[in-house]
Design an enzyme around this catalytic site. Structure first.
Site, PDB file in Angstrom:
ATOM      1  N   GLY A   1      -6.667 -43.794   3.878  1.00 11.05           N
ATOM      2  CA  GLY A   1      -6.254 -45.203   3.874  1.00 11.05           C
ATOM      3  C   GLY A   1      -5.167 -45.437   2.847  1.00 11.05           C
ATOM      4  O   GLY A   1      -4.567 -44.489   2.353  1.00 11.05           O
ATOM      5  N   ASN A   2      -4.901 -46.691   2.543  1.00 11.06           N
ATOM      6  CA  ASN A   2      -3.941 -47.006   1.481  1.00 11.06           C
ATOM      7  C   ASN A   2      -4.360 -48.301   0.801  1.00 11.06           C
ATOM      8  O   ASN A   2      -5.329 -48.937   1.212  1.00 11.06           O
ATOM      9  CB  ASN A   2      -2.511 -47.060   2.024  1.00 11.06           C
ATOM     10  CG  ASN A   2      -2.362 -48.107   3.103  1.00 11.06           C
ATOM     11  OD1 ASN A   2      -2.527 -49.293   2.857  1.00 11.06           O
ATOM     12  ND2 ASN A   2      -2.072 -47.668   4.333  1.00 11.06           N
ATOM     13  N   TYR A   3      -3.621 -48.683  -0.233  1.00 11.50           N
ATOM     14  CA  TYR A   3      -4.043 -49.814  -1.082  1.00 11.50           C
ATOM     15  C   TYR A   3      -3.679 -51.189  -0.533  1.00 11.50           C
ATOM     16  O   TYR A   3      -3.886 -52.186  -1.208  1.00 11.50           O
ATOM     17  CB  TYR A   3      -3.431 -49.673  -2.474  1.00 11.50           C
ATOM     18  CG  TYR A   3      -3.987 -48.533  -3.282  1.00 11.50           C
ATOM     19  CD1 TYR A   3      -5.354 -48.420  -3.496  1.00 11.50           C
ATOM     20  CD2 TYR A   3      -3.142 -47.586  -3.843  1.00 11.50           C
ATOM     21  CE1 TYR A   3      -5.866 -47.377  -4.253  1.00 11.50           C
ATOM     22  CE2 TYR A   3      -3.650 -46.542  -4.602  1.00 11.50           C
ATOM     23  CZ  TYR A   3      -5.013 -46.435  -4.806  1.00 11.50           C
ATOM     24  OH  TYR A   3      -5.516 -45.418  -5.554  1.00 11.50           O
ATOM     25  N   SER A   4      -3.106 -51.269   0.651  1.00  4.91           N
ATOM     26  CA  SER A   4      -2.697 -52.592   1.161  1.00  4.91           C
ATOM     27  C   SER A   4      -3.906 -53.531   1.246  1.00  4.91           C
ATOM     28  O   SER A   4      -4.955 -53.163   1.772  1.00  4.91           O
ATOM     29  CB  SER A   4      -2.057 -52.434   2.545  1.00  4.91           C
ATOM     30  OG  SER A   4      -1.902 -53.697   3.127  1.00  4.91           O
TER      31      SER A   4
ATOM     32  N   ALA B   1       0.721 -51.776   6.479  1.00  2.00           N
ATOM     33  CA  ALA B   1       1.000 -50.467   5.866  1.00  2.00           C
ATOM     34  C   ALA B   1       0.316 -49.434   6.762  1.00  2.00           C
ATOM     35  O   ALA B   1      -0.861 -49.110   6.586  1.00  2.00           O
ATOM     36  CB  ALA B   1       0.437 -50.431   4.455  1.00  2.00           C
TER      37      ALA B   1
END
Ligand code: CTP
Length: 400
Positions: free
Chosen positions: A208-211, A276
């Protein structure tokens, strides 16, 4: 734009209450009808006589009229208004509004108000910077209220800093802008992608990512407020979309987001791709939890996801507007410009991770907009809500 607009002006106990007189005069001059609601502390700073004379309406402060005991209906007042403006708003009132502490006429009116609410804080610099105040303001933003950022300058305490209520003319300008753009997207359908995507590795893990989705949700809200019908395709986030004009489609992976976007896109006038999206996903999703089994290294084979922006850029109809985002850490303008061309976008919103106050999981953003004519516009650091308004204003110029 303010002609015949019904404005509730809430005044609280700050030295900046004296500026309310200029504020009322400016609003009345523009043709607005002003109804003042003042807190008991507010009356210590400016007299109801001054306010009623300027607004040409009796000032409301108590739940009951002192003269005949009649009830002042905060509910009716809340429904009557086209906008509520609280200027100056003290830290106390901001705190009460954020937590629903309805112990005076102003806060009860706020809680009953269906119209857009504008809040112009005024306080000492340390009070403004305190996490309690900032958290309360963030709560009010999440309710969809607009915060009119205070200016920097000399404060009543003789200290210098951020906390001075914005000047009346600038406040009036912001209200005018709001009403100018209010219905500018009526009958327009807009697609927005938001948040991160999760690419499954096994039943318990993902890439995943921090969005946080905050920017995409602010865009959806900004479009809906201007009258658009919004389809918001969101990856996993812990946010809620409040406006009734927002239809939300929840997805998890880039693949699901692509499918949803491809289906919705032909029916919209414009799309803003703010998500993102993961560029890669694991080639195979393991059906059972991957065990460590004393392995020192682990290799995950990844395969590319489809580029949603580029896919929509390839199938867009004439007149459909397409905008994207670029979060960069180096060579920002060059990279954003090349994404703009490669994905066939009308404009791209650039935020650099090198800018303090821009990026993931925070409430502010500092953006630049690059368009396909080569024009670059830089904006100052703003709340994500205000930055979203700037992006949507740009979109509106292209939809015309
Ligand atoms: N985007 C998309 N689908 C993808 C990847 C990106 O729709 N699979 C969109 C994003 O929503 C954004 C724009 O493309 O509007 C740019 O995203 P970004 O991740 O910065 O660009 P990439 O093309 O993935 O480039 P890189 O990761 O190499 O910087």
């Amino acid at each position: 734009m303010l002609k015949n607009k019904k404005i509730i002006l809430g005044i609280t106990g700050s030295i900046a209450a004296c500026k309310a007189a200029y504020l009322i005069r400016a609003l009345v001059r523009k043709g607005a009808e002003v109804q003042v609601v003042i807190t008991p502390a507010g009356k210590e700073f400016i007299t109801p006589l001054t306010l009623s004379t300027l607004s040409r309406n009796p000032v409301i402060s108590d739940f009951f009229s002192n003269r005949d005991g009649s009830w002042h209906s905060h509910v009716e007042l809340g429904l009557w208004a086209d906008a509520m403006l609280i200027a100056p708003a003290t830290a106390t009132t901001i705190g009460k509004m954020a937590h629903g502490i309805a112990d005076n006429m102003l806060v009860t009116t706020y809680l009953s108000c269906k119209a857009p609410v504008f809040i112009a804080p005024a306080m000492d610099l340390d009070m403004f910077a305190h996490p309690a105040t900032q958290q309360n303001l963030s709560t009010l933003r999440s309710f969809g209220n607009y915060i009119i950022e205070p200016a920097e300058g000399e404060l009543a305490s003789r200290l210098e800093g951020k906390g001075r209520m914005e000047e009346p003319d600038r406040i009036v300008e912001q209200l005018e802008n709001f009403f100018t753009y209010q219905n500018s997207l009526q009958k327009k359908k807009i697609l927005i992608t938001a948040g991160p995507t999760y690419e499954r590795i096994d039943p318990v893990r993902f890439i995943g990512n921090y969005s946080s989705g905050k920017m995409g949700f602010a865009l959806a809200e900004a479009c809906a407020r201007r009258g658009a019908e919004v389809t918001l395709i969101s990856g996993p986030v812990s946010l809620s979309a409040k406006h009734p004009n927002i239809r939300r489609i929840d997805v998890e992976s880039a693949g699901e987001m692509y499918q949803a976007a491809i289906e919705v896109f032909p029916g919209v006038h414009a799309a803003i791709l703010c998500a993102a999206v993961a560029d890669y996903r694991p080639e195979a999703v393991m059906p059972e939890k991957i065990k460590r089994e004393n392995k020192e290294d682990m290799t995950l084979d990844l395969t590319a996801n489809k580029d949603i922006a580029a896919s929509l850029g390839a199938i867009r109809r004439k007149g459909q507007v397409l905008a994207g985002f670029a979060l960069e850490t180096t060579d920002e303008l060059i990279n954003a410009g090349s994404k703009l061309r490669k994905k066939n976008l009308d404009f791209i919103v650039l935020n650099s991770l090198r800018e303090p106050g821009a990026g993931f999981r925070i409430d502010t953003n500092k953006i630049s907009i690059l368009d396909n004519k080569g024009e670059v516009t830089d904006y100052p650091l703003k709340s994500k809500q205000e930055a979203a308004s700037d992006v949507v204003d740009k979109l509106i110029t292209l939809l015309k």
